[in-house]
Design a protein around this motif. Structure first.
Motif, PDB file in Angstrom:
ATOM      1  N   UNK A   1      -3.076   9.340  -0.443  1.00 15.89           N
ATOM      2  CA  UNK A   1      -4.337   9.331  -1.165  1.00 15.89           C
ATOM      3  C   UNK A   1      -4.511   7.881  -0.326  1.00 15.89           C
ATOM      4  N   UNK A   2      -4.209   6.782   0.213  1.00 14.56           N
ATOM      5  CA  UNK A   2      -4.723   6.173   0.853  1.00 14.56           C
ATOM      6  C   UNK A   2      -3.710   5.681   2.298  1.00 14.56           C
ATOM      7  N   UNK A   3      -2.484   5.586   2.118  1.00 11.22           N
ATOM      8  CA  UNK A   3      -1.777   5.236   3.427  1.00 11.22           C
ATOM      9  C   UNK A   3      -2.150   5.667   5.211  1.00 11.22           C
ATOM     10  N   UNK A   4      -1.920   7.403   4.581  1.00 10.21           N
ATOM     11  CA  UNK A   4      -2.032   8.388   5.364  1.00 10.21           C
ATOM     12  C   UNK A   4      -3.316   8.365   5.666  1.00 10.21           C
ATOM     13  N   UNK A   5      -4.593   8.711   4.956  1.00 12.63           N
ATOM     14  CA  UNK A   5      -5.598   8.377   5.528  1.00 12.63           C
ATOM     15  C   UNK A   5      -6.181   7.546   6.281  1.00 12.63           C
ATOM     16  N   UNK A   6      -5.378   6.445   6.258  1.00 14.46           N
ATOM     17  CA  UNK A   6      -5.588   5.246   6.553  1.00 14.46           C
ATOM     18  C   UNK A   6      -5.143   5.199   8.511  1.00 14.46           C
ATOM     19  N   UNK A   7      -4.362   5.717   8.357  1.00 11.11           N
ATOM     20  CA  UNK A   7      -3.188   5.733   9.839  1.00 11.11           C
ATOM     21  C   UNK A   7      -4.451   7.175  10.011  1.00 11.11           C
ATOM     22  N   UNK A   8      -4.389   8.576   9.636  1.00  9.49           N
ATOM     23  CA  UNK A   8      -4.836   9.559  10.099  1.00  9.49           C
ATOM     24  C   UNK A   8      -6.441   9.088  10.861  1.00  9.49           C
ATOM     25  N   UNK A   9      -7.112   8.125  10.082  1.00 12.35           N
ATOM     26  CA  UNK A   9      -8.676   8.418  10.408  1.00 12.35           C
ATOM     27  C   UNK A   9      -8.776   6.924  11.627  1.00 12.35           C
ATOM     28  N   UNK A  10      -7.797   6.069  11.627  1.00 15.45           N
ATOM     29  CA  UNK A  10      -7.715   4.959  12.441  1.00 15.45           C
ATOM     30  C   UNK A  10      -8.137   3.748  11.536  1.00 15.45           C
ATOM     31  N   UNK A  11      -7.206   3.572  10.888  1.00  8.91           N
ATOM     32  CA  UNK A  11      -8.079   1.922   9.395  1.00  8.91           C
ATOM     33  C   UNK A  11      -6.998   1.442   9.213  1.00  8.91           C
ATOM     34  N   UNK A  12      -5.780   1.502   9.655  1.00  9.88           N
ATOM     35  CA  UNK A  12      -4.547   1.573   9.234  1.00  9.88           C
ATOM     36  C   UNK A  12      -4.664  -0.346   9.222  1.00  9.88           C
ATOM     37  N   UNK A  13      -4.277  -1.014   8.720  1.00  8.78           N
ATOM     38  CA  UNK A  13      -4.547  -2.518   8.824  1.00  8.78           C
ATOM     39  C   UNK A  13      -5.335  -3.135   8.475  1.00  8.78           C
ATOM     40  N   UNK A  14      -6.321  -1.929   8.405  1.00 12.78           N
ATOM     41  CA  UNK A  14      -7.444  -2.968   7.865  1.00 12.78           C
ATOM     42  C   UNK A  14      -7.386  -2.635   5.952  1.00 12.78           C
ATOM     43  N   UNK A  15      -7.388  -1.016   6.105  1.00 14.36           N
ATOM     44  CA  UNK A  15      -7.140   0.002   4.951  1.00 14.36           C
ATOM     45  C   UNK A  15      -6.341   0.122   4.909  1.00 14.36           C
ATOM     46  N   UNK A  16      -5.098   0.457   3.962  1.00 17.03           N
ATOM     47  CA  UNK A  16      -4.538   1.440   3.406  1.00 17.03           C
ATOM     48  C   UNK A  16      -3.101   1.067   2.652  1.00 17.03           C
ATOM     49  N   UNK A  17      -3.137  -0.546   3.648  1.00 15.26           N
ATOM     50  CA  UNK A  17      -1.610  -1.223   3.325  1.00 15.26           C
ATOM     51  C   UNK A  17      -1.791  -2.350   2.804  1.00 15.26           C
ATOM     52  N   UNK A  18      -1.463  -3.052   1.695  1.00 18.97           N
ATOM     53  CA  UNK A  18      -1.089  -4.458   0.969  1.00 18.97           C
ATOM     54  C   UNK A  18      -0.502  -5.068   1.829  1.00 18.97           C
ATOM     55  N   UNK A  19      -1.257  -6.210   2.868  1.00 12.71           N
ATOM     56  CA  UNK A  19      -0.597  -6.970   3.815  1.00 12.71           C
ATOM     57  C   UNK A  19      -1.775  -8.217   4.848  1.00 12.71           C
ATOM     58  N   UNK A  20      -1.307  -9.018   5.029  1.00  6.43           N
ATOM     59  CA  UNK A  20      -1.642  -9.905   5.273  1.00  6.43           C
ATOM     60  C   UNK A  20      -2.891  -9.648   6.097  1.00  6.43           C
ATOM     61  N   UNK A  21      -4.296 -10.225   6.115  1.00 14.05           N
ATOM     62  CA  UNK A  21      -5.113  -9.289   7.224  1.00 14.05           C
ATOM     63  C   UNK A  21      -6.115  -8.522   6.973  1.00 14.05           C
ATOM     64  N   UNK A  22      -4.984  -7.540   5.726  1.00 15.40           N
ATOM     65  CA  UNK A  22      -5.651  -6.070   5.367  1.00 15.40           C
ATOM     66  C   UNK A  22      -6.978  -6.468   4.577  1.00 15.40           C
ATOM     67  N   UNK A  23      -7.889  -5.396   4.379  1.00 17.39           N
ATOM     68  CA  UNK A  23      -8.784  -6.052   3.863  1.00 17.39           C
ATOM     69  C   UNK A  23      -8.745  -6.301   2.165  1.00 17.39           C
ATOM     70  N   UNK A  24      -9.052  -6.673   1.640  1.00 21.49           N
ATOM     71  CA  UNK A  24      -9.005  -6.676  -0.014  1.00 21.49           C
ATOM     72  C   UNK A  24      -9.379  -5.862  -0.844  1.00 21.49           C
ATOM     73  N   UNK A  25      -8.595  -5.251  -0.350  1.00 20.78           N
ATOM     74  CA  UNK A  25      -9.422  -3.266  -1.086  1.00 20.78           C
ATOM     75  C   UNK A  25      -7.928  -3.088  -2.140  1.00 20.78           C
ATOM     76  N   UNK A  26      -8.151  -3.623  -3.429  1.00 23.60           N
ATOM     77  CA  UNK A  26      -6.899  -2.793  -4.495  1.00 23.60           C
ATOM     78  C   UNK A  26      -7.299  -2.402  -5.628  1.00 23.60           C
ATOM     79  N   UNK A  27      -5.822  -1.711  -6.011  1.00 28.60           N
ATOM     80  CA  UNK A  27      -6.342  -1.476  -7.296  1.00 28.60           C
ATOM     81  C   UNK A  27      -5.067  -1.630  -8.274  1.00 28.60           C
ATOM     82  N   UNK A  28      -5.615  -2.362  -9.327  1.00 32.75           N
ATOM     83  CA  UNK A  28      -4.433  -2.674 -10.671  1.00 32.75           C
ATOM     84  C   UNK A  28      -4.676  -1.237 -11.193  1.00 32.75           C
ATOM     85  N   UNK A  29      -3.632  -0.105 -11.402  1.00 35.06           N
ATOM     86  CA  UNK A  29      -3.484   0.841 -12.615  1.00 35.06           C
ATOM     87  C   UNK A  29      -2.645   0.552 -13.220  1.00 35.06           C
TER      88      UNK A  29
END
Ligand code: ZN
Ligand code: ZN
Ligand code: ZN
Ligand code: ZN
Ligand code: ZN
Ligand code: ZN
Ligand code: ZN
Ligand code: ZN
Lengths: 477, 477, 477, 477
Positions: free
Chosen positions: C382-410
């Motif tokens: 739902x997140x990591x592969x979509x980000x990788x597939x469509x060229x957003x990984x690093x900014x989106x799709x992963x929780x790591x320094x430098x990535x956008x603060x797009x986060x869900x507490x579930x």
């Protein structure tokens, strides 16, 4: 002795044609346009016997390439002798069998071969040939393979199951296959993983699961699929042609289909029991007489498969697509009383085998009536391909001049009721197909030009049947 | 008129047998044991003609189920008329063709059907039947399909390429297939993705890649594999049986094999050109006379495939495994001068087609000599299966009483040199197989009981050949 | 603005780990051991906001790579605007969407691209990107493809269905794919054979079969399998990477799996509707309010498939085996009243589409609870592969320094009831998942560091969401 | 002890990101935005050590899940001790190994387990875990399986070859797999048909074919494909997850791919030797020193495969498609003098094994440089998946807070020359990769937070490495 079968529809493997068939002595002399008076000469008046086949099918006699008459097995012996078994076969329109010479581990192949000749000689109602079973593969066995091919025994069967009885290990199989690749013999395989099955059986019995139904559960499709694949790979490695006997699992069919698509000489045989019977309906049957032991009637190996899993449906399809090329019976009858009941408290003690040499032609014809296969395919599966596969074509398996007068007149408007007390000439105290009704009937059966069955009556003589020497397979690509 | 062909080895699709064949008038009266004097009656003395076939093969006449005589195409017309083409066929041991009635978009199917009858009537050296091409699928075309089946035209060909000429879109194909599923007709398909090919051709020409070699490059295997798969799915959806013509790519073979394993009625035909010729050796050929335009001789569609990719090798295997069931020629000859040379500066203007109706039986027999296929398979691929596939079996495709006297005496000790000025009766100014040497020879050819070719000489009469009405396919599973 | 999410279980695509996440401004500044006071420095006291995620999952915000906000289609317009649709997405834990710029035949690609920017600008609750739809492939479209890649629109979608609206023919597809192979863009495909479907729809309507159930019957699996295979072959020919949208048929999955095994860059997306809903239960539903027209709620394309045929079961498996790599929604909502009811008497007039952008994360989490997929796989799909597939990984799709603060507490101990009047923020007058109960809950949603949803309440501001430029796919092999 | 690795590109299995990594004691404390001074606090000044990784990759330490340190085998013992072997591993950027406890037939599993602990304790430079080999499957072995899982030994290896040494028969394998299915252990398989190989070896030696090249010829791909398929079926039967070690034949890869597509938990490992080396180039090599016995250097099982058959090419592809999930070394070094030369006159006496624990990370990185795999895939194949597969993820295989400080700083601008006298710390008198040049370099290696290799110098202490208890596989679907 001259016989004219007139006005029938001759069915061969590629199609049909209305024709008269003239038999002179033991062989077919001519196939002629119906009513042909050949340039003025009246054939009908010049023969001894005229059979009117109008409205009927005239087909090459059935060839059952997988039978075990009076085979010693599981502490008893298959209940049909060469005499009773071949007579029953004749009743059912089968005019040739290929039976198995057994070599158990430690025995000498050629000694066994001689012993089997002695058993069969002078006993048979129809012609018979032999495959040779190899269990352990002694150096002398490899030498014997060459001698046997010269003797007309051009196929060798091995087992991947039945440890201590038949089982060959993979190295032994490769050794024999190397010889087959060299001398052209066809290698036949009982493809089930015996090591796995032995474990599952032991676990089931220990757990108290002793009814016949467990016979099916302890021989899962994986054991068959695996061994089939393994046999194919060993054949691939050696270059030997491979014929897998009594295929019952759809997954095993797929392994064979894949190998064939890849151009490998791999063949598969199935049996009526894998088309009509099932784990649920038969191994799982109960009766007033036997309770859950009723299922013992259908304990054979490979086992009957689950209908819910769709094996039977897939097998009919494989017969149409030629992924499976032949139908034999693996006829290996045992009576319930005194034989099958040895396993009353432990299914693993039930002698493995079903008898149906008498009903194969009828059961497969029912497949035509039911729309599973075509008329030509019926003949191809039961006679022509067996002849080609095992090096008999030309003499057997086809209606053409020079071929043996092995002919069946089959009536599509007749009817056959299967069951003990109805049609039942096998030496069994039950029928595996009790109650089956067939929309056709074997009217007349000729073996090498002589009528041996007429109107459900055996009119031949014990010992009519002769051993025939087979050549190499004529079916290899 | 009575003819006896004596002492030959009769070859049919399942095996061989020494036999005499008696022909009475147009049909086979009897097949008899060699030298049979049938209960005292001397046949040989009572016939008009005796052909001694000792040491030779006696086979059912070849059936070429894919020819295009005098077909208007690409701004010109195939150079063989029904007269010249069928005469050449007879020379090569082919006694029946099934040609194609063309319906181009906008034309009326039955009008075309009549027009084709007029072209062929009274012209042919051998018997002929018709397939009907459908391009656009008008409501009237669907009605015509029923009428044509009744007329003995039981197969319909469609094209997934040649936009504006033959192309049917997928909806049209489904519409016609629905009708085929209903009336039992066999649907034939030229399976290449025309939309893709048109683009690649346009790009190649625009880039200045105009030599014949580019014909191959612009019709890649993907275009054939894709269309083959698509045709199979459309057939799967509708339930219609499918016959894919001129299969050349191994990947297309695999698609067909998979569909067949799944039990679908899918069939494939290949042609000698896809077995012997290649992109590298032929489309890429150069000559003093033509330079790189030499390759134009072999511009046909589907195109010759790359040897390096192994298509030819795989195709021979597919003939053995029955993943491909038939060999036709797709005979569609054009002369280099005045026809092929229309594309001298643009390969896309080269009329697509190769002529080989004369050489199919010889070329495929060479496959027997070279060990690719068996003798029986030769007959099956070139005669028996074509007859069954297209509803002619019984009359054609087999040597049995009642069948037409379409017979070839083939000499395995003879020799045939292919080439212009050697054996070459097709109306072409070159031979696609120039220089090929065949280890066998067509000795005598009978068409409906009449000798039409004897010792390389045509001894028949124009118009001997008759149109035959075909039934539904006898090859469906 | 600094936020610390503490004590949660951070879930990424390969596993989990307890960690605190520190967000500084819009991006993640650090991921730290829980309670880390980093060498003596007390983080918690130095941030603006602390979110206690103890016992909860902390995951990268969902990326829904397939939505259609306010798309004009079928004579109406998808009922969610960029405003309402992205707000609903945020409620459901989705922090990015990739929507489609539509180019209908005849329109100019870049004009459309500009128009879509105007629609979305200032409206969105979360970040958004664009794919570009190509229908006809004009020369200018090919030029535009390069420009769009430079603009951060690195994926192009084409349709093999919807003639006269979206449909590209195979030559056009190849042309665009050639460009994709050159500039690295990912080619997306709606893979259904429109020509076949149009025929079947026309036949169904003419036969009076007008209820929504017929929507499913007229888009059979063969139409999807065929188009999927065709798209794969065209991609194979050109070398372009291929992404098949909304895969629903198991046979299409198998085509994708085969291509991938062969090393081709082929990917497949499915949607929650193909996992949970079916032909029988939904398209075939009736209600008091709507009668058999009830099924209109689930008219979307590709259609819901038959449960009896096992597509849904197979699709879950494909998610596990990575034969399908992503789950998007194809969010394209229409109201029953005033939109879907356009097809009350003719299913082919029902606007195609289902809305579920709000529920994807919950529905897929339920797959974790139900044992279909693992926790990590949930995030990956739902997140990591979509980000990788469509060229957003690093900014989106992963929780790591430098990535956008797009986060869900579930909250795995929370609960969510789906349905109108319960959780339902999409602009639809019904819910496609009415009555579904989810064993989990979206507690807090951060978009670029800002809390936008808290405790089921939207606390963001219209226009928070920004367009993001995407790079080339990071998922190619 | 605190260390900050700053400004590197952290590479994980799904992508990369610039980040600083802070290690506190043995574990990672935080991953931070580069140069992060976290809300005003200067990290760099507060740590003991700063490693500047600008322009370099920061990756989780390599995990080699298949090594055999000082294993008694073939009448000798693998030449690397736990001390020398793990030190060499550290030099190459590998910070964990999983070695094999050997149980030969007749031995007690737990006794052996204890013995191996004694061998390894206090010797290792890096952390180590154990798999347990099962040969015969005694009742006590099944009990031991439960105890070992509790001990952190969650994977069990069996052999389908090496009769009388390691070989388990199929029933034994099933018995162990049943236990694995029950307690969740991962079953590992050496998949070669030993019975066939033993025969071929015996035949080769008897025929005088004694050079190392014959090692390859007598272990044909069929023996591997067959055993792989068999193992898959036994796993299918029991429900146990299966991990096939050292896959070398492309046909075995295909079997694994098929099983995985069917949703079965089947995994495959390959080794650098099956990617870079070959039958022709290596087993067939000759040298001045050794003549044709030169090939002995590369005698290992499964054997190096034929380049002409394309196994190596296919294996790289399988690494991309994830049909093969991991790369280990099967490190099992023997010296030419005194060990390999035991087989100077009989290849079957050559101890089987190649050493490359030192070079795996470099060789696989070269695959990145050569375009075979991506940077992320490099980390996934060599560290992340091994960790997940064998129940170490979270502690090993990833750079995230809480994980062990097992980190490698890898310089893509560095260079490494492989060969004796260059980089070579394994206890072998030759290098299997002599002359290989790598476009990258292991700069710094940290094991649980401590620098153990710096600038090609070992700076650790014998016994730094600890045994780690592993959990169940985290990779199952
Ligand atoms: Zn058997
Ligand atoms: Zn048997
Ligand atoms: Zn054509
Ligand atoms: Zn044609
Ligand atoms: Zn779509
Ligand atoms: Zn969509
Ligand atoms: Zn091993
Ligand atoms: Zn090993």
């Amino acid at each position: 002795m001259k016989t004219l079968i007139k006005n029938g529809l001759v069915v061969n493997a590629t199609g049909t044609g209305l024709a008269d068939v003239l038999i002179d002595g033991e062989t077919i002399a001519a196939v002629l346009a119906p009513g042909s008076n050949l340039l003025g000469f009246d054939l009908e008046r010049n023969v001894d016997t005229v059979i009117d086949a109008a409205g009927k099918y005239v087909i090459p006699g059935g060839i059952d390439a997988h039978t075990h008459m009076q085979m010693p097995f599981g502490g008893t012996e298959a209940s049909d002798t060469f005499e009773t078994g071949t007579r029953a076969a004749a009743h059912g329109g089968t005019t040739s069998i290929v039976d198995f010479v057994v070599q158990y581990a430690g025995e000498n192949v050629l000694d066994q071969y001689k012993a089997w000749h002695e058993k069969a000689a002078g006993q048979c109602a129809i012609d018979y040939g032999f495959h040779q079973i190899l269990s352990d593969v002694q150096d002398s066995s490899l030498v014997a393979m060459d001698e046997l091919v010269a003797e007309g025994v051009s196929s060798f069967k091995m087992f991947m199951a039945y440890k201590g009885v038949f089982l060959s290990d993979d190295g032994q199989i490769v050794k024999a296959m190397q010889k087959g690749a060299e001398n052209g013999a066809l290698m036949m395989m009982h493809a089930e993983n015996g090591s796995v099955i032995d474990l599952l059986v032991e676990q089931a019995v220990r757990a108290g699961n002793t009814s016949p139904y467990n016979h099916g559960l302890t021989r899962p499709w994986q054991a068959e699929e695996e061994a089939t694949h393994r046999a194919i790979m060993l054949a691939n490695l050696t270059g030997a042609p491979l014929y897998v006997v009594h295929v019952s699992a759809k997954q095993a069919v797929d392994q064979i289909a894949t190998a064939r698509d890849n151009g490998q000489n791999v063949f598969g045989e199935t049996c009526p029991q894998y088309l009509y019977l099932s784990l649920e309906d038969n191994l799982g049957a109960t009766s007033d007489e036997w309770g859950p032991f009723e299922g013992a009637k259908w304990v054979c190996s490979t086992p009957l498969r689950s209908k819910a899993e769709g094996h039977q449906h897939h097998m009919w399809q494989a017969l149409r697509t030629n992924d499976i090329q032949m139908v034999s019976t693996d006829h290996c009858p045992f009576c319930m009383k005194g034989q099958k009941d040895m396993g009353l408290t432990d299914f693993s003690k039930i002698p493995n085998g079903i008898g149906s040499v008498e009903h194969r032609m009828d059961l497969m014809y029912q497949g035509v009536v039911d729309g599973h296969i075509s008329l030509s395919r019926w003949v191809e599966l039961t006679s022509t391909t067996p002849a080609r596969m095992f090096g008999m074509y030309g003499t057997k398996g086809v209606i053409q001049p020079g071929a043996d007068g092995d002919i069946v007149v089959y009536d599509p408007n007749g009817h056959t009721s299967i069951g003990v007390g109805k049609t039942h000439h096998m030496n069994m105290d039950y029928s595996a197909y009790e109650g089956y009704e067939i929309d056709g009937h074997v009217d007349t059966v000729l073996s090498r030009g002589k009528i041996v069955v007429d109107d459900d009556t055996y009119v031949g003589t014990k010992g009519d049947g002769r051993f025939f020497k087979r050549g190499l397979s004529q079916y290899l690509i």
